[in-house]
Design a protein around this motif. Structure first.
Motif, PDB file in Angstrom:
ATOM      1  N   ILE A   1     100.293 148.873 -28.270  1.00  0.00           N
ATOM      2  CA  ILE A   1      99.254 149.236 -27.209  1.00  0.00           C
ATOM      3  C   ILE A   1      98.822 148.164 -26.350  1.00  0.00           C
ATOM      4  N   ILE A   2      98.752 148.433 -25.104  1.00  0.00           N
ATOM      5  CA  ILE A   2      98.194 147.199 -24.097  1.00  0.00           C
ATOM      6  C   ILE A   2      97.164 148.076 -23.562  1.00  0.00           C
ATOM      7  N   THR A   3      95.870 147.265 -23.808  1.00  0.00           N
ATOM      8  CA  THR A   3      94.608 147.922 -23.255  1.00  0.00           C
ATOM      9  C   THR A   3      93.896 147.144 -21.952  1.00  0.00           C
ATOM     10  N   PHE A   4      93.197 147.752 -21.387  1.00  0.00           N
ATOM     11  CA  PHE A   4      92.528 146.682 -20.141  1.00  0.00           C
ATOM     12  C   PHE A   4      91.045 146.736 -20.014  1.00  0.00           C
ATOM     13  N   HIS A   5      90.422 147.388 -20.897  1.00  0.00           N
ATOM     14  CA  HIS A   5      89.018 147.319 -20.936  1.00  0.00           C
ATOM     15  C   HIS A   5      88.317 147.472 -22.300  1.00  0.00           C
ATOM     16  N   SER A   6      87.214 146.814 -22.694  1.00  0.00           N
ATOM     17  CA  SER A   6      86.751 146.730 -24.017  1.00  0.00           C
ATOM     18  C   SER A   6      86.789 148.154 -24.691  1.00  0.00           C
ATOM     19  N   LEU A   7      86.251 149.292 -24.052  1.00  0.00           N
ATOM     20  CA  LEU A   7      86.117 150.511 -24.993  1.00  0.00           C
ATOM     21  C   LEU A   7      87.511 150.906 -25.564  1.00  0.00           C
ATOM     22  N   GLU A   8      88.580 150.735 -24.667  1.00  0.00           N
ATOM     23  CA  GLU A   8      90.037 151.143 -25.266  1.00  0.00           C
ATOM     24  C   GLU A   8      90.299 150.204 -26.536  1.00  0.00           C
ATOM     25  N   ASP A   9      90.144 148.813 -26.212  1.00  0.00           N
ATOM     26  CA  ASP A   9      90.402 147.645 -27.131  1.00  0.00           C
ATOM     27  C   ASP A   9      89.743 148.006 -28.189  1.00  0.00           C
ATOM     28  N   ARG A  10      88.403 148.151 -28.238  1.00  0.00           N
ATOM     29  CA  ARG A  10      87.496 148.272 -29.628  1.00  0.00           C
ATOM     30  C   ARG A  10      88.047 149.433 -30.353  1.00  0.00           C
ATOM     31  N   MET A  11      88.447 150.524 -29.594  1.00  0.00           N
ATOM     32  CA  MET A  11      88.835 151.630 -30.459  1.00  0.00           C
ATOM     33  C   MET A  11      90.285 151.459 -31.205  1.00  0.00           C
ATOM     34  N   VAL A  12      91.250 150.752 -30.325  1.00  0.00           N
ATOM     35  CA  VAL A  12      92.293 150.331 -30.978  1.00  0.00           C
ATOM     36  C   VAL A  12      92.344 149.450 -32.276  1.00  0.00           C
ATOM     37  N   LYS A  13      91.430 148.384 -31.979  1.00  0.00           N
ATOM     38  CA  LYS A  13      91.221 147.365 -33.010  1.00  0.00           C
ATOM     39  C   LYS A  13      90.750 148.051 -34.130  1.00  0.00           C
ATOM     40  N   GLN A  14      89.663 149.031 -34.152  1.00  0.00           N
ATOM     41  CA  GLN A  14      89.174 149.468 -35.354  1.00  0.00           C
ATOM     42  C   GLN A  14      90.181 150.407 -35.908  1.00  0.00           C
ATOM     43  N   ARG A  15      90.775 151.290 -35.149  1.00  0.00           N
ATOM     44  CA  ARG A  15      91.803 152.155 -35.673  1.00  0.00           C
ATOM     45  C   ARG A  15      92.876 151.315 -36.483  1.00  0.00           C
ATOM     46  N   PHE A  16      93.407 150.366 -35.864  1.00  0.00           N
ATOM     47  CA  PHE A  16      94.448 149.533 -36.562  1.00  0.00           C
ATOM     48  C   PHE A  16      93.739 148.926 -37.869  1.00  0.00           C
ATOM     49  N   LYS A  17      92.628 148.464 -37.859  1.00  0.00           N
ATOM     50  CA  LYS A  17      91.794 147.943 -39.112  1.00  0.00           C
ATOM     51  C   LYS A  17      92.037 148.908 -40.315  1.00  0.00           C
ATOM     52  N   GLU A  18      91.610 150.190 -39.933  1.00  0.00           N
ATOM     53  CA  GLU A  18      91.709 151.080 -40.916  1.00  0.00           C
ATOM     54  C   GLU A  18      93.074 151.322 -41.450  1.00  0.00           C
ATOM     55  N   PHE A  19      93.973 151.388 -40.541  1.00  0.00           N
ATOM     56  CA  PHE A  19      95.345 151.526 -41.066  1.00  0.00           C
ATOM     57  C   PHE A  19      95.844 150.327 -42.023  1.00  0.00           C
ATOM     58  N   CYS A  20      95.279 149.374 -41.921  1.00  0.00           N
ATOM     59  CA  CYS A  20      95.641 148.040 -42.676  1.00  0.00           C
ATOM     60  C   CYS A  20      94.654 147.849 -43.958  1.00  0.00           C
ATOM     61  N   THR A  21      93.715 148.861 -43.736  1.00  0.00           N
ATOM     62  CA  THR A  21      92.811 148.878 -45.241  1.00  0.00           C
ATOM     63  C   THR A  21      93.291 149.597 -46.241  1.00  0.00           C
ATOM     64  N   GLY A  22      93.336 148.736 -47.555  1.00  0.00           N
ATOM     65  CA  GLY A  22      93.720 149.159 -48.781  1.00  0.00           C
ATOM     66  C   GLY A  22      92.511 149.738 -49.540  1.00  0.00           C
ATOM     67  N   CYS A  23      92.189 149.214 -50.895  1.00  0.00           N
ATOM     68  CA  CYS A  23      91.287 150.005 -51.770  1.00  0.00           C
ATOM     69  C   CYS A  23      89.913 149.959 -51.022  1.00  0.00           C
ATOM     70  N   THR A  24      89.150 150.992 -51.059  1.00  0.00           N
ATOM     71  CA  THR A  24      87.791 151.122 -50.364  1.00  0.00           C
ATOM     72  C   THR A  24      86.772 151.444 -51.539  1.00  0.00           C
ATOM     73  N   CYS A  25      87.256 151.155 -53.047  1.00  0.00           N
ATOM     74  CA  CYS A  25      86.217 151.218 -54.190  1.00  0.00           C
ATOM     75  C   CYS A  25      85.070 150.190 -53.890  1.00  0.00           C
ATOM     76  N   PRO A  26      83.758 150.706 -54.362  1.00  0.00           N
ATOM     77  CA  PRO A  26      82.726 149.767 -54.273  1.00  0.00           C
ATOM     78  C   PRO A  26      83.144 148.346 -55.008  1.00  0.00           C
ATOM     79  N   PRO A  27      82.644 147.251 -54.730  1.00  0.00           N
ATOM     80  CA  PRO A  27      83.141 145.761 -55.148  1.00  0.00           C
ATOM     81  C   PRO A  27      82.824 145.871 -56.700  1.00  0.00           C
ATOM     82  N   ASP A  28      81.965 146.631 -57.160  1.00  0.00           N
ATOM     83  CA  ASP A  28      81.625 146.327 -58.660  1.00  0.00           C
ATOM     84  C   ASP A  28      82.441 147.132 -59.566  1.00  0.00           C
TER      85      ASP A  28
END
Length: 306
Positions: free
Chosen positions: A235-262
Motif C-alpha cells: 500500500i502506497i499512502t500520501f498523507h498521515s491519516l492513510e499511513d496511520r491507518m495502514v500502519k496500525q492495521r498491519f501492526k494488528e495483523f502481525c501481533t500474536g498473543c494478547t494475553c496479559p503479561p502476568d
C-alpha cells in the motif's frame, strides 16, 4: 484522452510484490496502469485484476493493457471481494493499493481537484454521487469544520467554515478558485508560508466526497483475508491519516498473543497472521523526488501473510 501519471515507487513496489509468473494479482487503484503494466508483463499463465472507480482511468487502462493477461473493471477497491467472487477467484497472491489522487485527476481542470485551476467544484473520482459543491454549500458549519479538522488536520477549521457559511449566503460557491479565495481570506496572514492556505481543506473535502478513509478501512481486512499464504499486500499512502491507518492495521495483523503479561501461559491462542516486508516504510529516493516532486509524501508499506 491523455492520462499522464508517473507511477510512484514503481521499482520498489514491483520488487516487494515478488510476482509469481502464474500468480493472481489485484491492482485496486489502476489509474494510468503504470504499476499494472509492470505486474502484467511479469505474468506467464497468471492473471491481473485491475480496479478503478474513475471511468476515465478504466478506459485508458483497458487500452494500455490490451494483449496482456489483465482484466480491467470499474469498481472501488473496497468492493474487491465482491468483484473477485463474481470472477470465481477465492484467493490471490498479491494486492496493490496506490492511494490518493492521480496526476491526471489533479491536472484535468474540469475534475475540480486542484485549487490552482478554475473549474466546477466537483472532486468525484467516480464522477457520480455527492460532489464537493454539495458539501461546501449544503453541510452545516459544524460539519464543515469537522471535515477540515479530521481529514485535513487544519487548525483554522472553525474560522474557515464560518467564512464559507457567510459567503455562501451571498452567493453559492460553485468553483475551485472561488472556494480557494474564500479559504485564503479566512487564513491568518501570519500563518501563510510556503503551502497554499487551501491545500489542507481541498484534501479534506476530496476525502469526504469520495469516502476515502472509510473505503480504506473496509478494504484493509478484506484485502488481507483474500491473500494466499505468502501473499503480499502493498500500500502506497500520501498523507498521515492513510499511513496511520495502514500502519496500525498491519501492526494488528502481525501481533500474536494478547494475553496479559502476568499469565503464565498463553490462553488466547492467537498467533501473528503476517510479517512486515520492512520495519519502516519505503520512501522515494532523491532521484525520484527530483524527477517527480509529487512523490515527496509517498510511503510504501508491505505485509506478507503467514
Amino acid at each position: 484522452m491523455e492520462f499522464n501519471h508517473i507511477s510512484v515507487l514503481l521499482n520498489e513496489t514491483i520488487e516487494s510484490l515478488n510476482i509469481k509468473p502464474d500468480g493472481i494479482y489485484v491492482d485496486g487503484t489502476t489509474g494510468g496502469a503504470g504499476h499494472s503494466k509492470q505486474i502484467a508483463l511479469k505474468l506467464n499463465g497468471g492473471r491481473l485484476i485491475c480496479l478503478d472507480q474513475d471511468p476515465d482511468a478504466v478506459k485508458i487502462a483497458t487500452e494500455r493493457l490490451q494483449g496482456l493477461p489483465a482484466t480491467v473493471i470499474q469498481s472501488n477497491f473496497g468492493n474487491m471481494d465482491t468483484v473477485l467472487s463474481k470472477l470465481g477467484i477465492d484467493k490471490v497472491d498479491g494486492i496493490l493499493l496506490d492511494l490518493g489522487v492521480s496526476s491526471y485527476q489533479l491536472d484535468t481542470a474540469d475534475r475540480g481537484f486542484s485549487f490552482h485551476k478554475d473549474a466546477p467544484l466537483d472532486m468525484r473520482m467516480s464522477k457520480s454521487g455527492i460532489s464537493a459543491e454539495d458539501i461546501i454549500n449544503d453541510f452545516s458549519e459544524t460539519e464543515l469544520s469537522d471535515i477540515f479538522f479530521r481529514f485535513g488536520e487544519e487548525k483554522f477549521s472553525r474560522k474557515i467554515a464560518s467564512r464559507i457559511v457567510s459567503e455562501r449566503k451571498i452567493k453559492r460557491i460553485t468553483t475551485t478558485t472561488q472556494l480557494a479565495e474564500i479559504i485564503a481570506n479566512a487564513y491568518p496572514s501570519a500563518a501563510r508560508r510556503d503551502a497554499h492556505p487551501a491545500r489542507k481543506c481541498f484534501q479534506a473535502v476530496r476525502i469526504a466526497v469520495n469516502g476515502e478513509l472509510d473505503r480504506l478501512n473496509e478494504a484493509l481486512d478484506k484485502a488481507f483475508d483474500l491473500l494466499n499464504k505468502d501473499g503480499v499486500l502493498a500500500i502506497i499512502t500520501f498523507h498521515s491519516l492513510e499511513d496511520r491507518m495502514v500502519k496500525q492495521r498491519f501492526k494488528e495483523f502481525c501481533t500474536g498473543c494478547t494475553c496479559p503479561p502476568d499469565f503464565p501461559v498463553c490462553v488466547c491462542g492467537k498467533t501473528p497472521r503476517g510479517h512486515l516486508y520492512t520495519r519502516k516504510p519505503i520512501e522515494p529516493t532523491q532521484t525520484e523526488l527530483q524527477q517527480n516532486p509529487r512523490s515527496r509524501s509517498a510511503k510504501l508499506r508491505v505485509i506478507i501473510k503467514n
